[in-house]
Design a protein around this motif. Structure first.
Motif, PDB file in Angstrom:
ATOM      1  N   SER A  35      -6.892   4.947   2.716  1.00 33.97           N
ATOM      2  CA  SER A  35      -6.468   3.584   2.392  1.00 33.97           C
ATOM      3  C   SER A  35      -7.440   2.584   3.019  1.00 33.97           C
ATOM      4  CB  SER A  35      -5.031   3.364   2.902  1.00 33.97           C
ATOM      5  OG  SER A  35      -4.467   2.239   2.276  1.00 33.97           O
TER       6      SER A  35
ATOM      7  N   VAL B 260      -7.255   5.825   7.520  1.00 38.23           N
ATOM      8  CA  VAL B 260      -7.118   4.370   7.375  1.00 38.23           C
ATOM      9  C   VAL B 260      -8.440   3.727   7.791  1.00 38.23           C
ATOM     10  CG1 VAL B 260      -5.848   2.319   8.153  1.00 38.23           C
ATOM     11  CG2 VAL B 260      -4.626   4.476   7.757  1.00 38.23           C
TER      12      VAL B 260
ATOM     13  N   LEU C 194       0.197  -0.346   8.394  1.00 39.41           N
ATOM     14  CA  LEU C 194       0.297   0.832   7.525  1.00 39.41           C
ATOM     15  C   LEU C 194       0.382   2.106   8.368  1.00 39.41           C
ATOM     16  CD1 LEU C 194       0.370   1.988   4.644  1.00 39.41           C
ATOM     17  CD2 LEU C 194      -2.105   2.285   4.823  1.00 39.41           C
TER      18      LEU C 194
ATOM     19  N   ILE D  80       1.258   4.375  -2.655  1.00 42.08           N
ATOM     20  CA  ILE D  80       1.137   5.787  -2.249  1.00 42.08           C
ATOM     21  C   ILE D  80       2.348   6.586  -2.760  1.00 42.08           C
ATOM     22  CG2 ILE D  80       1.187   7.360  -0.252  1.00 42.08           C
ATOM     23  CD1 ILE D  80      -0.378   5.181   1.330  1.00 42.08           C
TER      24      ILE D  80
ATOM     25  N   ALA E 154       0.857  -1.203   0.000  1.00 39.70           N
ATOM     26  CA  ALA E 154       0.000   0.000   0.000  1.00 39.70           C
ATOM     27  C   ALA E 154       0.888   1.246   0.000  1.00 39.70           C
ATOM     28  CB  ALA E 154      -0.930  -0.008   1.212  1.00 39.70           C
TER      29      ALA E 154
ATOM     30  N   HIS F 120      -8.620  -0.988   4.386  1.00 36.95           N
ATOM     31  CA  HIS F 120      -8.098  -2.244   4.963  1.00 36.95           C
ATOM     32  C   HIS F 120      -9.150  -2.986   5.770  1.00 36.95           C
ATOM     33  CE1 HIS F 120      -4.253  -1.088   3.485  1.00 36.95           C
ATOM     34  NE2 HIS F 120      -4.484   0.116   3.966  1.00 36.95           N
TER      35      HIS F 120
ATOM     36  N   ILE G 221      -6.440   4.503  -1.964  1.00 35.92           N
ATOM     37  CA  ILE G 221      -5.647   3.277  -2.109  1.00 35.92           C
ATOM     38  C   ILE G 221      -6.522   2.103  -1.700  1.00 35.92           C
ATOM     39  CG2 ILE G 221      -3.591   2.028  -1.263  1.00 35.92           C
ATOM     40  CD1 ILE G 221      -2.870   4.547  -2.846  1.00 35.92           C
ATOM     41  N   ASN G 222      -6.577   1.087  -2.536  1.00 32.89           N
ATOM     42  CA  ASN G 222      -7.355  -0.112  -2.182  1.00 32.89           C
ATOM     43  C   ASN G 222      -6.505  -1.366  -2.355  1.00 32.89           C
ATOM     44  OD1 ASN G 222      -9.303  -1.929  -1.508  1.00 32.89           O
ATOM     45  ND2 ASN G 222     -10.608  -1.596  -3.304  1.00 32.89           N
ATOM     46  N   THR G 223      -6.105  -1.912  -1.225  1.00 29.62           N
ATOM     47  CA  THR G 223      -5.463  -3.235  -1.245  1.00 29.62           C
ATOM     48  C   THR G 223      -6.362  -4.240  -0.517  1.00 29.62           C
ATOM     49  OG1 THR G 223      -4.262  -2.845   0.805  1.00 29.62           O
ATOM     50  CG2 THR G 223      -3.094  -2.294  -1.230  1.00 29.62           C
TER      51      THR G 223
END
Ligand code: NAI
Length: 347
Positions: free
Chosen positions: A204, A150, A160, A114, A110, A206, A232-234
């Motif tokens: 992000s 987050v 993260l 970024i 992630a 999670h 951000i997409n994990t």
């Protein structure tokens, strides 16, 4: 006789790590490249357990077939389990997973997304290789002092946060089960989603994919975010309504997006389509946007994580055949680890 395990969606790196670790377990593993789905489930006949991954389909039809084949265990070799129909599985098949194998791997990935998106290193790489040393259009921002939001402060989210704090960022967090002790110790502020969206420069994801989080990032929620926000997409693809994200990227509302997962990834991710036409217009659109960085669900992909995945998956399978307590059986009702604390399931 060693127990027979049908291993679906097998890649060369899976075989390597599982064969290595299996030396001490001694299961009879057959590797199938095919995804597990209604068309391939017949391959599982004669096996004692199946091992599946993120893009295998574990719907009612597949589970019914497994049950008919007297297979009592689905061993997921991943953390997420949104691809399992738990209603269908109840009293038919146990489902175990690998709850943690390396949260660092995903959190570090992630962070890689970024950093690349912010300083546009994915584009700079091609420019300089082409003899183009112009830096026009590569302007980034100092992460120091900016706000990161987050969503989901479990194992990966917490890793993260530690990384982002190293960059001097202010951290806002949201979780269905806030860990106030962690927040206090780490200077993290739990806020509502609305507040997180309103204040964050980088967001992000999670949290797991559940009915509550399905398409949580959509036109409405994006409209409440800061202009130019980085997303951000994990986590899982369906956390984001992709077409809404594309509209927001086109208008500049969203400044950039780093996606390790995609709603319709199962057809494409982990496969080589470099000599074919991508017929998914949404994915094709994303792939040509300069401020979008897509990776193919590789957040987990480190040597340490692969080793840990093989270790935990094979010990889960052994636990099942030994008839013991299944430490990593999924609680389908509760995304939080109820069983860890009370040694009992929610249901
Ligand atoms: P975890 O279970 O440790 O943490 C998930 C957190 O999300 C928990 O604290 C939970 O309370 C929270 N949560 C649940 N529902 C929520 C909601 N509605 N809103 C906000 N928070 C909510 O899981 P972990 O290991 O941190 O993984 C997170 C997700 O990352 C997994 O569910 C999986 O989908 C994804 N993942 C992606 C990988 C990749 O390779 N890209 C690899 C491993 C996991």
């Amino acid at each position: 006789m060693p127990k027979k395990v049908a291993f679906f969606d097998a890649r060369p790196y899976d075989r390597k790590s599982f064969d290595e670790v299996n030396r001490k377990f001694g299961f009879d593993i057959t590797y199938f490249e095919a995804h597990l789905n209604p068309n391939t489930v017949e391959l599982s006949a004669g096996f004692d357990a199946v091992c599946a991954f993120v893009n295998d389909t574990l719907n009612a039809e597949v589970i019914e077939h497994l049950h008919q084949h007297q297979i009592g265990l689905i061993a997921l070799r991943c953390a997420g389990y949104n691809n399992v129909d738990f209603k269908a599985a109840l009293n038919k098949v146990h489902v175990v997973r690998v709850p943690a194998y390396s949260p660092y791997a995903v959190a570090e990935h992630a962070m890689a997304l970024i950093l690349a998106l912010n300083r546009k290193t994915h584009r700079a790489f091609y420019r300089t290789r082409d003899g183009n040393f112009s830096i026009n259009g590569l302007l980034g921002f100092d992460m120091y002092g900016k706000t990161a939001g987050v969503i989901g402060t479990g194992k990966i989210g917490k890793c993260l946060i530690a990384i982002l704090k190293g960059f001097g960022m202010r951290i806002l967090a949201n979780d269905a089960y806030p860990d106030q002790k962690f927040a206090k110790a780490n200077g993290v502020e739990y806020v509502s989603l609305e507040e997180l969206y309103r204040q964050s420069d980088i967001i992000s994801l999670h949290c797991p994919l559940t009915p509550e989080t399905d398409h949580m990032i959509n036109a409405r929620t994006i409209s409440s975010m800061k202009n130019g926000v980085m997303i951000i997409n994990t986590g899982r693809g369906r956390l984001i309504h992709t077409e809404d994200l594309i509209e927001a990227l086109k208008s500049g509302k969203v400044g950039s997006a780093g996606l390790d997962v995609y709603e319709e990834e199962s057809e494409y991710f982990f496969e080589d389509f470099s000599t074919q036409v991508i017929s998914d217009d949404v994915l094709a659109r994303l792939l040509i946007l300069p401020n979008v960085l897509i990776t193919s669900h590789q957040g987990f992909f480190t040597a340490e994580a692969l080793h840990n995945i093989a270790e935990t998956t094979l010990s889960n399978i052994r636990e099942y055949f030994d008839g013991g307590y299944l430490e990593n059986e999924i609680c389908y009702k509760c995304d939080h680890d109820c069983r860890k604390n009370e040694k009992k399931r929610c249901w």
